[in-house]
Design an enzyme around this catalytic site. Sequence first.
Site, mmCIF file in Angstrom:
data_model
loop_
_atom_site.group_PDB
_atom_site.id
_atom_site.type_symbol
_atom_site.label_atom_id
_atom_site.label_comp_id
_atom_site.label_asym_id
_atom_site.label_seq_id
_atom_site.Cartn_x
_atom_site.Cartn_y
_atom_site.Cartn_z
ATOM 1 N N HIS A 135 0.819 -1.227 0.000
ATOM 2 C CA HIS A 135 0.000 0.000 0.000
ATOM 3 C C HIS A 135 0.846 1.268 0.000
ATOM 4 O O HIS A 135 0.327 2.372 -0.195
ATOM 5 C CB HIS A 135 -0.922 0.034 1.222
ATOM 6 C CG HIS A 135 -1.913 -1.086 1.271
ATOM 7 N ND1 HIS A 135 -2.821 -1.304 0.259
ATOM 8 C CD2 HIS A 135 -2.137 -2.059 2.195
ATOM 9 C CE1 HIS A 135 -3.570 -2.370 0.564
ATOM 10 N NE2 HIS A 135 -3.161 -2.845 1.730
ATOM 11 N N HIS A 174 -6.228 -7.204 -0.125
ATOM 12 C CA HIS A 174 -6.401 -5.772 -0.378
ATOM 13 C C HIS A 174 -5.727 -5.378 -1.693
ATOM 14 O O HIS A 174 -4.752 -6.006 -2.107
ATOM 15 C CB HIS A 174 -5.778 -4.948 0.756
ATOM 16 C CG HIS A 174 -6.361 -5.235 2.106
ATOM 17 N ND1 HIS A 174 -5.777 -6.096 3.009
ATOM 18 C CD2 HIS A 174 -7.492 -4.766 2.700
ATOM 19 C CE1 HIS A 174 -6.509 -6.145 4.116
ATOM 20 N NE2 HIS A 174 -7.560 -5.351 3.956
ATOM 21 N N ASP A 265 -4.218 -12.592 4.015
ATOM 22 C CA ASP A 265 -5.530 -12.160 4.495
ATOM 23 C C ASP A 265 -6.604 -12.565 3.484
ATOM 24 O O ASP A 265 -7.799 -12.397 3.728
ATOM 25 C CB ASP A 265 -5.556 -10.647 4.771
ATOM 26 C CG ASP A 265 -4.809 -9.834 3.736
ATOM 27 O OD1 ASP A 265 -4.543 -10.359 2.630
ATOM 28 O OD2 ASP A 265 -4.475 -8.664 4.021
ATOM 29 N N TYR A 305 -3.772 -11.958 8.950
ATOM 30 C CA TYR A 305 -3.967 -11.549 10.341
ATOM 31 C C TYR A 305 -4.571 -12.617 11.228
ATOM 32 O O TYR A 305 -4.707 -12.410 12.425
ATOM 33 C CB TYR A 305 -4.793 -10.254 10.365
ATOM 34 C CG TYR A 305 -4.148 -9.228 9.454
ATOM 35 C CD1 TYR A 305 -2.957 -8.605 9.830
ATOM 36 C CD2 TYR A 305 -4.649 -8.970 8.179
ATOM 37 C CE1 TYR A 305 -2.314 -7.720 8.982
ATOM 38 C CE2 TYR A 305 -4.008 -8.077 7.322
ATOM 39 C CZ TYR A 305 -2.841 -7.461 7.725
ATOM 40 O OH TYR A 305 -2.185 -6.605 6.884
HETATM 41 N N1 Q9C Z 1 -11.991 -3.352 7.940
HETATM 42 C C1 Q9C Z 1 -2.370 -5.094 4.510
HETATM 43 O O1 Q9C Z 1 -3.008 -6.125 4.524
HETATM 44 N N2 Q9C Z 1 -7.887 -1.442 7.472
HETATM 45 N N3 Q9C Z 1 -2.906 -3.938 4.887
HETATM 46 C C2 Q9C Z 1 -9.025 -1.783 6.711
HETATM 47 C C3 Q9C Z 1 -11.342 -2.563 6.953
HETATM 48 C C4 Q9C Z 1 -6.625 -1.338 6.812
HETATM 49 C C5 Q9C Z 1 -4.284 -3.863 5.266
HETATM 50 C C6 Q9C Z 1 -10.253 -1.727 7.551
HETATM 51 C C7 Q9C Z 1 -6.102 -2.653 6.311
HETATM 52 C C8 Q9C Z 1 -4.685 -2.553 5.812
HETATM 53 C C9 Q9C Z 1 -0.946 -5.117 4.134
HETATM 54 ZN ZN ZN Z 2 -3.943 -7.113 2.970
#
Ligand code: Q9C
Ligand code: ZN
Length: 676
Positions: A135, A174, A265, A305
Amino acid sequence: MGTALVYHEDMTATRLLWDDPECEIERPERLTAALDRLRKCGLEQRCLRLSAREASEEELGLVHSPEYVSLVRETQVLGKEELQALSGQFDAIYFHPSTFHCARLAVGAALQLVDAVLTGVVQNGFALVRPPGHHSQRAAANGFCVFNNVAIAAAHAKQKHGLQRILIVDWDVHHGQGIQYLFEDDPSVLYFSWHRYEHGRFWPFLRESDADAVGRGQGLGFTVNLPWNQVGMGNADYVAAFLHLLLPLAFEFDPELVLVSAGFDSAIGDPEGQMQATPECFAHLTQLLQVLAGGRVCAMLEGGYHLESLAESVCMTVQTLLGDPAPPLSGPMVPCQSALESIQSVRATQAPYWKSLQLQGHLAGCWATGPHLRLLCSGCDFELSLDVTPVPTSPSTHSPEGRPPPLLSGGPVCKTAASVLSSQLDQLCLHPAPPVCPAVALTAPDITLVLPPDVTQQEGAALNEETEAWARPHESLAQDEALTALGKLLYLLDGMLDGQVSSGMVATPPSAAAATLEVAIQRGLSHGAQRRILWLNIRGKEAAALSMFQVSTPLPVLTGGFLSCILGLVLPLAYGFQPDLVLVALGPAHGLQGPHAALLTSMLRGPAGGRVLALLEEDSTPQLAGILARVLHGEAPPSLGPYSVASPEDAQALMYLRGQLKPQWKMLQCRPHLEA
Ligand code: Q9C
Ligand code: ZN
């Protein structure tokens, strides 16, 4: 050549110092859980362990602005309040005094991995890192990501190693918008990302995460977004996305290196993704990527996660990088409608930029489809015959002597000529239901048989009464050589079905090939519980015509046709069938070049948990034997060379066949039902 595992304990230092429900899931235990599991499974010990180094500021500067690097550098001396205030300026970010050090280690790990692979120290590898990277943008941290590990690795591979084509596969749940922005106009980096999107209602809520973001300028078509508009995507959806979308593009792109933004994830149990794919699925995704770029695959951890799911998925990925066969996939292999809609929409959007997506034949006409059909197409030098027998509803029937009935003896071949088809498809035969048997048989021209090299030399194949009993009904198995080969085959087959041997290869005298294959199928079917056997019989036209129930189509000789046949027909059938065993018989005049045979054999390891038995004829070339032995052992197949499109005839025949089989075999679908 081995597999590198790049890691540094210091990367467990960064952690959230205040309350923030959004960020608390990105914690140090993510790394320790994965590493513990790798150790417990004995996988860490099989890898070349590399200790991560810090990336230099010059290396960070490959994609980040000097001002942004300075900003992150200065967080090292900030207190908690200041860190929290600064973190608040970004979306889903926390800084810690160790962040700069950890993030430089994460980038350094990615660079070391790429260097080790591109200098030939290892074949592939995994960088176990945090913070993640995909990201992160030129001048912004985002979504737990500080520096863009994978993007810097790609820029480095271009700059320091002179690479011209790099494929980035982002299987994190994501959208890696950071990578997309950094290479948007760059045709040397093909970026593929699938992501939870829900029509824009999921983080990071970006319009440019949708399928119609395809890159810009020179980079048009080199950004490929596959948005998932529902949660719950599973193994069938992920495998379908690879077979019907990513892999056609990837083979056409012909990358020199594959980088994986390996976020987990997207696996079952993850609170962010809410998807259903099991850890084994990542073994399959890895295996499917290993046929590209001569097997040069570098995976870098991104998200993930749910500690258990993450650890197990990392193990599956590393184990596959090490060359072990992927465990069979569980669950029904039927992609959901929403997944098919997404896949079809991306195929349509990307079609202007990719020849491999333009292979739509245009056959009008409807056919009486039944559960069993027989189709013979001729008119070209080679043909692929495909014999599909549906899964039985009851266990296979046995003859009074306790043997299964011969698969290939049955009623007469029914040839109902039908000139309805286009000129390429000159014969259509529908035949009555074939004997119930749990086998799918594919017959194609063009493969070779080989003597087993070091991999699977079976010596314990003494002639015994059982071998003679199996041989008795077959005149062609009367000679000593044929009997010896049959003995080896039965020994190997038992070893595979009992789980002692993964895969194998047997060479038979040409005159005994057909009977040996028949015995192999019967033996496989009669071994223990009900078995599902996928049988590919690849041989010249004359031989194929002897087979009883089959669907034949030209075996494409152009790369594009061959690939669409494998990716669009053979593998979807195989994944949908979920066989216990794959038999690949390379008969006379099989016509396949070594690299084609190797690719096919290599990819067929996927659907059957690696249980592939190759049957070659004794006069096959040693080169072919060697190459097949190596891929059965888990080595990457050689490149097919430059992409050339399928001939219109091949495309049409393939499309016809797919159309016929689609109602039964859902993995063939790559578009949703348009009608109710
Ligand atoms: N429930 C990576 O997996 N929060 N980043 C989203 C939605 C941010 C994820 C909230 C998620 C970042 C590397
Ligand atoms: Zn992610």
